[in-house]
Design a protein around this motif. Structure first.
Motif, mmCIF file in Angstrom:
data_model
loop_
_atom_site.group_PDB
_atom_site.id
_atom_site.type_symbol
_atom_site.label_atom_id
_atom_site.label_comp_id
_atom_site.label_asym_id
_atom_site.label_seq_id
_atom_site.Cartn_x
_atom_site.Cartn_y
_atom_site.Cartn_z
ATOM 1 N N VAL A 180 0.849 -1.193 0.000
ATOM 2 C CA VAL A 180 0.000 0.000 0.000
ATOM 3 C C VAL A 180 0.880 1.236 0.000
ATOM 4 O O VAL A 180 1.715 1.425 0.897
ATOM 5 C CB VAL A 180 -0.932 0.020 1.221
ATOM 6 C CG1 VAL A 180 -1.771 1.271 1.241
ATOM 7 C CG2 VAL A 180 -1.790 -1.225 1.247
ATOM 8 N N TYR A 226 1.546 4.375 -10.321
ATOM 9 C CA TYR A 226 0.966 5.074 -9.156
ATOM 10 C C TYR A 226 0.101 6.230 -9.640
ATOM 11 O O TYR A 226 0.460 6.953 -10.571
ATOM 12 C CB TYR A 226 2.047 5.605 -8.235
ATOM 13 C CG TYR A 226 2.817 4.514 -7.541
ATOM 14 C CD1 TYR A 226 4.018 4.044 -8.074
ATOM 15 C CD2 TYR A 226 2.329 3.947 -6.365
ATOM 16 C CE1 TYR A 226 4.694 3.022 -7.431
ATOM 17 C CE2 TYR A 226 3.023 2.944 -5.726
ATOM 18 C CZ TYR A 226 4.210 2.487 -6.262
ATOM 19 O OH TYR A 226 4.877 1.478 -5.620
ATOM 20 N N ARG A 227 -1.020 6.422 -9.003
ATOM 21 C CA ARG A 227 -1.897 7.539 -9.354
ATOM 22 C C ARG A 227 -2.334 8.222 -8.075
ATOM 23 O O ARG A 227 -2.491 7.592 -7.022
ATOM 24 C CB ARG A 227 -3.144 7.031 -10.090
ATOM 25 C CG ARG A 227 -2.832 6.475 -11.469
ATOM 26 C CD ARG A 227 -4.132 5.971 -12.085
ATOM 27 N NE ARG A 227 -3.817 5.097 -13.212
ATOM 28 C CZ ARG A 227 -3.771 5.520 -14.486
ATOM 29 N NH1 ARG A 227 -4.007 6.776 -14.767
ATOM 30 N NH2 ARG A 227 -3.459 4.641 -15.420
ATOM 31 N N GLU A 284 -7.640 13.958 -10.785
ATOM 32 C CA GLU A 284 -6.308 13.382 -10.715
ATOM 33 C C GLU A 284 -5.280 14.486 -10.571
ATOM 34 O O GLU A 284 -5.505 15.654 -10.969
ATOM 35 C CB GLU A 284 -6.013 12.563 -11.991
ATOM 36 C CG GLU A 284 -4.775 11.712 -11.833
ATOM 37 C CD GLU A 284 -4.628 10.707 -12.952
ATOM 38 O OE1 GLU A 284 -5.541 10.578 -13.800
ATOM 39 O OE2 GLU A 284 -3.567 10.052 -12.963
ATOM 40 N N ARG A 332 -5.996 10.613 -2.519
ATOM 41 C CA ARG A 332 -5.932 9.145 -2.580
ATOM 42 C C ARG A 332 -4.837 8.779 -3.554
ATOM 43 O O ARG A 332 -4.829 9.237 -4.708
ATOM 44 C CB ARG A 332 -7.277 8.589 -3.058
ATOM 45 C CG ARG A 332 -7.374 7.091 -2.843
ATOM 46 C CD ARG A 332 -8.752 6.564 -3.194
ATOM 47 N NE ARG A 332 -8.863 6.424 -4.658
ATOM 48 C CZ ARG A 332 -9.985 6.710 -5.328
ATOM 49 N NH1 ARG A 332 -11.042 7.156 -4.688
ATOM 50 N NH2 ARG A 332 -10.014 6.529 -6.639
ATOM 51 N N GLU A 340 -2.875 5.620 -5.429
ATOM 52 C CA GLU A 340 -3.106 4.238 -5.846
ATOM 53 C C GLU A 340 -1.839 3.660 -6.446
ATOM 54 O O GLU A 340 -1.098 4.341 -7.135
ATOM 55 C CB GLU A 340 -4.200 4.166 -6.926
ATOM 56 C CG GLU A 340 -5.595 4.197 -6.378
ATOM 57 C CD GLU A 340 -6.607 3.992 -7.512
ATOM 58 O OE1 GLU A 340 -7.803 3.898 -7.169
ATOM 59 O OE2 GLU A 340 -6.206 3.931 -8.691
ATOM 60 N N ILE A 345 -0.696 0.360 -8.897
ATOM 61 C CA ILE A 345 -1.227 -0.700 -9.759
ATOM 62 C C ILE A 345 -0.056 -1.434 -10.398
ATOM 63 O O ILE A 345 0.819 -0.807 -11.007
ATOM 64 C CB ILE A 345 -2.142 -0.126 -10.867
ATOM 65 C CG1 ILE A 345 -3.321 0.635 -10.246
ATOM 66 C CG2 ILE A 345 -2.661 -1.237 -11.760
ATOM 67 C CD1 ILE A 345 -4.000 1.555 -11.223
ATOM 68 N N ASN A 398 -3.871 -3.965 -7.124
ATOM 69 C CA ASN A 398 -3.808 -2.533 -6.862
ATOM 70 C C ASN A 398 -4.091 -2.301 -5.392
ATOM 71 O O ASN A 398 -4.772 -3.078 -4.719
ATOM 72 C CB ASN A 398 -4.773 -1.757 -7.740
ATOM 73 C CG ASN A 398 -6.221 -2.250 -7.633
ATOM 74 O OD1 ASN A 398 -6.555 -3.058 -6.756
ATOM 75 N ND2 ASN A 398 -7.070 -1.799 -8.520
ATOM 76 N N SER A 399 -3.591 -1.245 -4.937
ATOM 77 C CA SER A 399 -3.845 -0.850 -3.545
ATOM 78 C C SER A 399 -3.787 0.669 -3.471
ATOM 79 O O SER A 399 -3.170 1.321 -4.322
ATOM 80 C CB SER A 399 -2.815 -1.477 -2.607
ATOM 81 O OG SER A 399 -1.516 -1.020 -2.931
ATOM 82 N N SER A 400 -4.430 1.187 -2.466
ATOM 83 C CA SER A 400 -4.481 2.646 -2.333
ATOM 84 C C SER A 400 -4.647 3.028 -0.867
ATOM 85 O O SER A 400 -5.001 2.209 -0.021
ATOM 86 C CB SER A 400 -5.642 3.212 -3.145
ATOM 87 O OG SER A 400 -6.871 2.757 -2.601
ATOM 88 N N SER A 401 -4.411 4.267 -0.664
ATOM 89 C CA SER A 401 -4.648 4.800 0.690
ATOM 90 C C SER A 401 -5.177 6.221 0.561
ATOM 91 O O SER A 401 -5.003 6.869 -0.477
ATOM 92 C CB SER A 401 -3.362 4.787 1.509
ATOM 93 O OG SER A 401 -2.429 5.708 0.981
#
Lengths: 206, 542
Positions: B27, B57-58, B70, B98, B100, B102, B107-110
């Motif tokens: 994450v 990463y986004r 974005e 946020r 992300e 990928i 994928n994971s995000s915080s």
């Protein structure tokens, strides 16, 4: 900017007026800085004693009763809008906080959870909002006299303005949110006044 | 068996390792955001575990209750960053971010919340820190100047900048900090010469966070110039040496000043130098001084204790004190005159009252009358040649007269013609009265009368009363008496007499000048060379 005592000049009338206007601005800016300092202290104290964790979900959608007032959120916007509009925003904010802060202080005095020191601060905060509003009104009148702003400002003591502040939205706020919202708004007022001064009398310490 | 279990274990472990490699993507999380000038801000994230696979990463953000957007700029702030320019930056507005990640794993995000970007305002350090040593003026000091970071706009009123400076000596551990508000200079005065100083500056905007300190600026203070010290040293040393030399040379004087000598005995009125010159009469004068001995009223009988010598038997028979007759003046010198003197000198005991001050005036009048008489006598005096006797010197008399005018003396000069034979008692006076202050001289009239009496009586022999002390001078206080050494006819012995201005010899003035002895200096000295009781003691000679 240096604080110069307002003197009654006889020769250059215009210069004298502008000097006294800059002096007025300096005083209200100082006042607003102090007001923001107190609100910051009170908010920190509240957060320390009453909130176990800071990052609460749901805090994001905090609803300040002054959110309906459109305010510039940056330097560019503050510089772009008209001086009258900026002055009006400041006055609206100040008027909107008069009653809520007064009631907040009343609650503080009754509750024994807050220290005596905090209770004094809330009273001072409430008084300051009132004084600052009168000061900014004087500045507006002077600007109107000097022709810097038009008379479209109107009288913010009108019932229309009072109704806006008399809305019940602020009664729904809890104490913590109230303090949080006021801290933000007092910072806005301080910044707007500084921008307004440097747009009106830039040669006097900007 | 053991090897088989070991292999199984190994397989299991490897399977676990394979499984973990295919687990969820790490994450990413935003570690920090910052607004350097209160107009823009940037945030940076930390990537999670990505399994070594290429990961994208986004970042998405949401202002208040708007929709997510974005990140407008992933590049300007560096790797794993998002940069929000002025347009996209709003203050007093809540941001929800946020991020992300990928990749092939998934994928994971915080989520990251920013309640107000204002709390992330932290300016860059100040720039152009200059330190100058200013040596003009009495003490050198450090002039320090700096500039705010260039990306901060201090003119609009939007950002109010505050500075802080700190300094310390190179070898010290304690910084000294100054709060300067918006000043962009500082003069440091409390610095030590020759020391090396470290200086740092930082700034803050509107109550946000302080910037980092600038890189240390070093400044070395100059030492105090050596020539100055040498000059100062020399200026101090030379007067000191001079003072020491002077003190050493004048140590005697110094010793006297510090420890003054004990004064020797001194008699008031006695001049040591005068004593050394050897005039005994001065010494006597000095010792006795101007003390006016209270002239007691000397009993007449004491005064007149004369031994009368006479040829006349009649004289011998008579009691000189009680006789009232005028005896035959045929007495050598003193005798007759004395008698008459005595007679007159003691008319009554009441004369003792002359002692009193009240009679003084009379005495003075008497003096004056005597003076006038004697003046007349002198003037009438004709120089007469006497056998063996010096003739009266008219000049001397003139001098005497002149002297008479100046002093209230009486020296009765008997007129020459009053003496028919023998030495004439030319210069004597009869002491009539001695009191404390004055000596009453017999009235010259009386003297004249006496002499007349002598003439009348036909005695020819009226010799100079050599036995008398001659009154040399009478001033207001004292009468000077001449003391005769010998009784003689006016002979050469006269030379020996303390002849003053009253004498007859033409050479007298010279003698006066030349005369040394107890009398020459009597003029002006107020003494009578006699015992305090003022007894006139005459040598008695035949």
């Amino acid at each position: 900017g240096s604080m110069k005592a307002a003197s009654i000049c006889s020769s250059d009338q215009a210069g004298c007026h502008f000097l006294s206007l800059a002096n007025l601005f300096d005083r209200v800016i100082q006042h607003s800085a102090r007001m923001h300092g107190i609100s910051n202290d009170l908010h920190s104290e509240f957060e320390l004693y009453f909130l176990p964790s800071k990052n609460q979900i749901g805090r994001v959608n905090r609803n300040c009763h002054t959110s309906t007032i459109l305010t510039p959120n940056g330097k560019e916007y503050a510089q772009r809008i008209a001086r009258e509009e900026l002055t009006e925003v400041i006055l609206k904010l100040l008027v909107a906080w008069r009653d809520p802060l007064w009631h907040f202080h009343q609650n503080m005095a009754q509750q024994l959870t807050f220290s005596h020191f905090s209770s004094n601060k809330s009273l001072e905060m409430s008084d300051m909002v009132h004084e600052l509003q009168k000061g900014v009104q004087k500045v507006a009148e002077k600007m109107q006299t000097l022709g810097i702003i038009s008379n479209s400002l109107g009288n913010l003591g009108s019932p229309k303005a009072l109704l806006a502040s008399d809305g019940a939205e602020w009664r729904l706020m809890n104490d913590y949110d109230l303090l949080y919202c006021f801290r933000r708004d007092s910072n806005k007022i301080q910044n707007y006044l500084k921008i307004l001064k440097c747009r009106t009398v830039p040669e006097h310490g900007c | 068996m053991r090897t088989r279990s070991c292999l199984v274990m190994l397989c299991v472990l490897s399977a676990v390792g394979v499984c973990s490699s295919t687990s969820a993507l790490g994450v990413p999380y935003i570690r920090d955001c910052r607004s350097p000038e209160k107009e823009t801000f940037s945030c940076w994230w930390e990537p999670g575990y990505d399994g070594g696979l290429p990961t994208q990463y986004r970042l998405y953000y949401q202002k208040e209750k708007e929709s997510f957007k974005e990140c407008p700029d992933y590049v300007s702030a560096g790797e794993n960053s998002c940069y929000f320019n002025k347009i996209h930056t709003s203050f007093w507005v809540e941001y929800t971010l946020r991020v992300e990640a990928i990749n092939a794993l998934g994928n994971s995000s915080s989520v990251f919340e920013i309640p107000d970007v204002m709390i992330y305002v932290k300016p860059d350090p100040p720039v152009n820190v200059t330190v100058l040593v200013n040596s003009t003026g009495p003490t050198p000091y450090l002039q320090i100047k700096w500039r705010p970071p260039p990306n901060v706009d201090t003119k609009s009123g939007w950002a109010t900048i505050k500075f802080e400076l700190r300094h310390k000596r190179n070898d010290s551990d304690n910084w000294e900090t100054f709060n300067l508000d918006s000043r962009e200079y500082l003069n440091l005065y409390n610095i030590e010469p020759g020391a090396l100083y470290m200086i740092q500056v930082r700034c803050m905007l509107d109550g946000g966070s302080w910037s980092d300190w600038t890189k240390t600026t070093f400044a070395k203070m100059p030492d105090i110039e050596k020539p100055l010290w040498i000059l100062v040293f020399a200026f101090c040393l030379i007067p000191l040496l001079a003072t020491i030399c002077i003190l050493a040379l004048k140590r005697e004087m110094l010793k006297q000043w510090v420890l003054p000598p004990v004064p020797g005995p001194k008699i008031r009125g006695v001049d040591v130098q005068l004593l050394k010159s050897g005039r005994t009469e001065d010494f006597a004068v000095a010792l006795i001084g101007n003390v006016n001995f209270p002239m007691k009223m000397v009993p007449v009988d004491q005064v007149e204790e004369y031994l009368l010598v006479s040829d006349s038997k009649e004289w011998l028979l008579a009691d000189p004190y009680t006789s009232e007759k005028k005896k035959d003046p045929m007495v050598i010198s003193a005798g007759l005159h004395l008698e008459s003197e005595i007679q007159r000198g003691e008319p009554s005991p009441g004369q003792n009252a002359w002692d009193k001050a009240g009679d003084r005036k009379d005495e003075e009048e008497r003096f004056e009358s005597n003076v006038s008489q004697s003046e007349r006598n002198l003037l009438n005096m004709e120089p007469m040649e006497k056998p063996g006797c010096p003739s009266v010197d008219q000049a001397a008399f003139t001098n005497a007269t002149q002297s008479l005018a100046h002093s209230s003396y009486v020296d009765i000069q008997q007129p020459e013609n009053s003496w028919e034979a023998g030495p004439t008692p030319t210069d004597y006076s009869r002491v009539n009265e001695v009191n404390g202050e004055a000596i009453v001289i017999l009235n010259s009239k009386n003297v004249s009368d006496g002499s007349d009496v002598q003439r009348q009586e036909g005695s020819g022999e009226v010799s100079a009363p050599d036995d008398y002390s001659r009154v040399k001078e009478v001033n207001s206080d004292v009468v000077f008496l001449q003391k005769h050494e010998s009784v003689d006819s006016c002979g050469k012995k006269k030379e020996e007499r303390c002849t003053g201005w009253t004498n007859q010899k033409p050479t007298m003035p010279r003698e006066l000048e030349r005369s040394k002895g107890p009398c020459s200096e009597m003029i002006g000295n107020g003494y009578v060379d006699s015992a305090p009781a003022f007894t006139v003691q005459l040598p008695v000679q035949v």
